[in-house]
Design a protein around this motif. Structure first.
Motif, PDB file in Angstrom:
ATOM      1  N   PHE A 109       0.819  -1.197   0.000  1.00  0.00           N
ATOM      2  CA  PHE A 109       0.000   0.000   0.000  1.00  0.00           C
ATOM      3  C   PHE A 109       0.861   1.259   0.000  1.00  0.00           C
ATOM      4  CE2 PHE A 109      -3.372  -2.903   1.153  1.00  0.00           C
ATOM      5  CZ  PHE A 109      -4.472  -2.344   0.528  1.00  0.00           C
ATOM      6  N   LYS A 110       2.014   1.215   0.623  1.00  0.00           N
ATOM      7  CA  LYS A 110       2.917   2.381   0.615  1.00  0.00           C
ATOM      8  C   LYS A 110       3.417   2.664  -0.797  1.00  0.00           C
ATOM      9  CE  LYS A 110       2.783   3.483   4.882  1.00  0.00           C
ATOM     10  NZ  LYS A 110       2.126   4.722   5.271  1.00  0.00           N
ATOM     11  N   VAL A 111       3.752   1.620  -1.540  1.00  0.00           N
ATOM     12  CA  VAL A 111       4.214   1.800  -2.921  1.00  0.00           C
ATOM     13  C   VAL A 111       3.062   2.325  -3.781  1.00  0.00           C
ATOM     14  CG1 VAL A 111       5.014   0.574  -4.974  1.00  0.00           C
ATOM     15  CG2 VAL A 111       6.037   0.089  -2.750  1.00  0.00           C
ATOM     16  N   MET A 112       1.882   1.750  -3.609  1.00  0.00           N
ATOM     17  CA  MET A 112       0.736   2.213  -4.382  1.00  0.00           C
ATOM     18  C   MET A 112       0.364   3.650  -4.019  1.00  0.00           C
ATOM     19  SD  MET A 112      -1.607  -1.230  -4.448  1.00  0.00           S
ATOM     20  CE  MET A 112      -2.995  -0.454  -5.216  1.00  0.00           C
ATOM     21  N   GLU A 113       0.572   4.038  -2.762  1.00  0.00           N
ATOM     22  CA  GLU A 113       0.290   5.408  -2.337  1.00  0.00           C
ATOM     23  C   GLU A 113       1.225   6.397  -3.019  1.00  0.00           C
ATOM     24  OE1 GLU A 113       0.482   7.853   1.814  1.00  0.00           O
ATOM     25  OE2 GLU A 113      -0.427   5.861   1.871  1.00  0.00           O
ATOM     26  N   LYS A 114       2.473   5.990  -3.224  1.00  0.00           N
ATOM     27  CA  LYS A 114       3.416   6.848  -3.953  1.00  0.00           C
ATOM     28  C   LYS A 114       2.990   6.993  -5.414  1.00  0.00           C
ATOM     29  CE  LYS A 114       7.453   5.983  -1.124  1.00  0.00           C
ATOM     30  NZ  LYS A 114       8.797   5.406  -1.062  1.00  0.00           N
ATOM     31  N   MET A 115       2.418   5.937  -5.989  1.00  0.00           N
ATOM     32  CA  MET A 115       1.995   5.976  -7.386  1.00  0.00           C
ATOM     33  C   MET A 115       0.705   6.785  -7.577  1.00  0.00           C
ATOM     34  SD  MET A 115       2.748   1.997  -8.393  1.00  0.00           S
ATOM     35  CE  MET A 115       1.548   2.009  -9.670  1.00  0.00           C
TER      36      MET A 115
ATOM     37  N   ARG B  16      -7.153   5.494  -2.207  1.00  0.00           N
ATOM     38  CA  ARG B  16      -8.423   5.183  -1.556  1.00  0.00           C
ATOM     39  C   ARG B  16      -9.534   4.985  -2.587  1.00  0.00           C
ATOM     40  NH1 ARG B  16     -10.535   8.266   3.804  1.00  0.00           N
ATOM     41  NH2 ARG B  16     -11.779   6.529   4.528  1.00  0.00           N
ATOM     42  N   VAL B  17      -9.580   5.856  -3.595  1.00  0.00           N
ATOM     43  CA  VAL B  17     -10.577   5.727  -4.659  1.00  0.00           C
ATOM     44  C   VAL B  17     -10.350   4.434  -5.438  1.00  0.00           C
ATOM     45  CG1 VAL B  17     -11.362   6.734  -6.844  1.00  0.00           C
ATOM     46  CG2 VAL B  17     -10.998   8.195  -4.857  1.00  0.00           C
ATOM     47  N   PHE B  18      -9.092   4.109  -5.726  1.00  0.00           N
ATOM     48  CA  PHE B  18      -8.772   2.883  -6.450  1.00  0.00           C
ATOM     49  C   PHE B  18      -9.267   1.656  -5.693  1.00  0.00           C
ATOM     50  CE2 PHE B  18      -5.836  -0.674  -7.176  1.00  0.00           C
ATOM     51  CZ  PHE B  18      -5.997  -0.852  -8.538  1.00  0.00           C
ATOM     52  N   VAL B  19      -9.011   1.596  -4.397  1.00  0.00           N
ATOM     53  CA  VAL B  19      -9.427   0.434  -3.594  1.00  0.00           C
ATOM     54  C   VAL B  19     -10.955   0.352  -3.535  1.00  0.00           C
ATOM     55  CG1 VAL B  19      -9.373  -0.571  -1.278  1.00  0.00           C
ATOM     56  CG2 VAL B  19      -7.295   0.383  -2.255  1.00  0.00           C
ATOM     57  N   LEU B  20     -11.617   1.494  -3.391  1.00  0.00           N
ATOM     58  CA  LEU B  20     -13.078   1.486  -3.329  1.00  0.00           C
ATOM     59  C   LEU B  20     -13.699   1.073  -4.665  1.00  0.00           C
ATOM     60  CD1 LEU B  20     -13.720   4.695  -1.219  1.00  0.00           C
ATOM     61  CD2 LEU B  20     -14.081   2.335  -0.511  1.00  0.00           C
ATOM     62  N   VAL B  21     -13.167   1.592  -5.767  1.00  0.00           N
ATOM     63  CA  VAL B  21     -13.707   1.231  -7.079  1.00  0.00           C
ATOM     64  C   VAL B  21     -13.434  -0.240  -7.377  1.00  0.00           C
ATOM     65  CG1 VAL B  21     -13.439   1.637  -9.559  1.00  0.00           C
ATOM     66  CG2 VAL B  21     -13.634   3.564  -8.000  1.00  0.00           C
TER      67      VAL B  21
END
Length: 63
Positions: free
Chosen positions: A32-38, A45-50
């Motif tokens: 999640f830290k790497v994805m947060e940087k991207m 948060r929107v990506f995980v919810l969608v």
């Protein structure tokens, strides 16, 4: 009900739970830290919810 429909429903619910509540033990994982940087904080948060909504709808349609 096929097993993959059940798996998608459970996965979708878990993704929505993670996206809405941001539990620290999951949100602080290195993935999640790497994805947060991207994506940025809001984008992740929107990506995980969608992603969770898509999985949930797909599971419900397949049942």
């Amino acid at each position: 009900m096929p097993w993959y429909a059940i798996a998608l429903i459970i996965y979708g619910i878990l993704c929505l739970f993670i996206g809405l509540l941001k539990p620290p033990m999951i949100w602080n994982m290195s993935k999640f830290k790497v994805m947060e940087k991207m994506f940025g904080k809001v984008g992740l948060r929107v990506f995980v919810l969608v992603w969770g909504a898509i999985a949930l709808v797909a599971g419900l349609l397949l049942r």
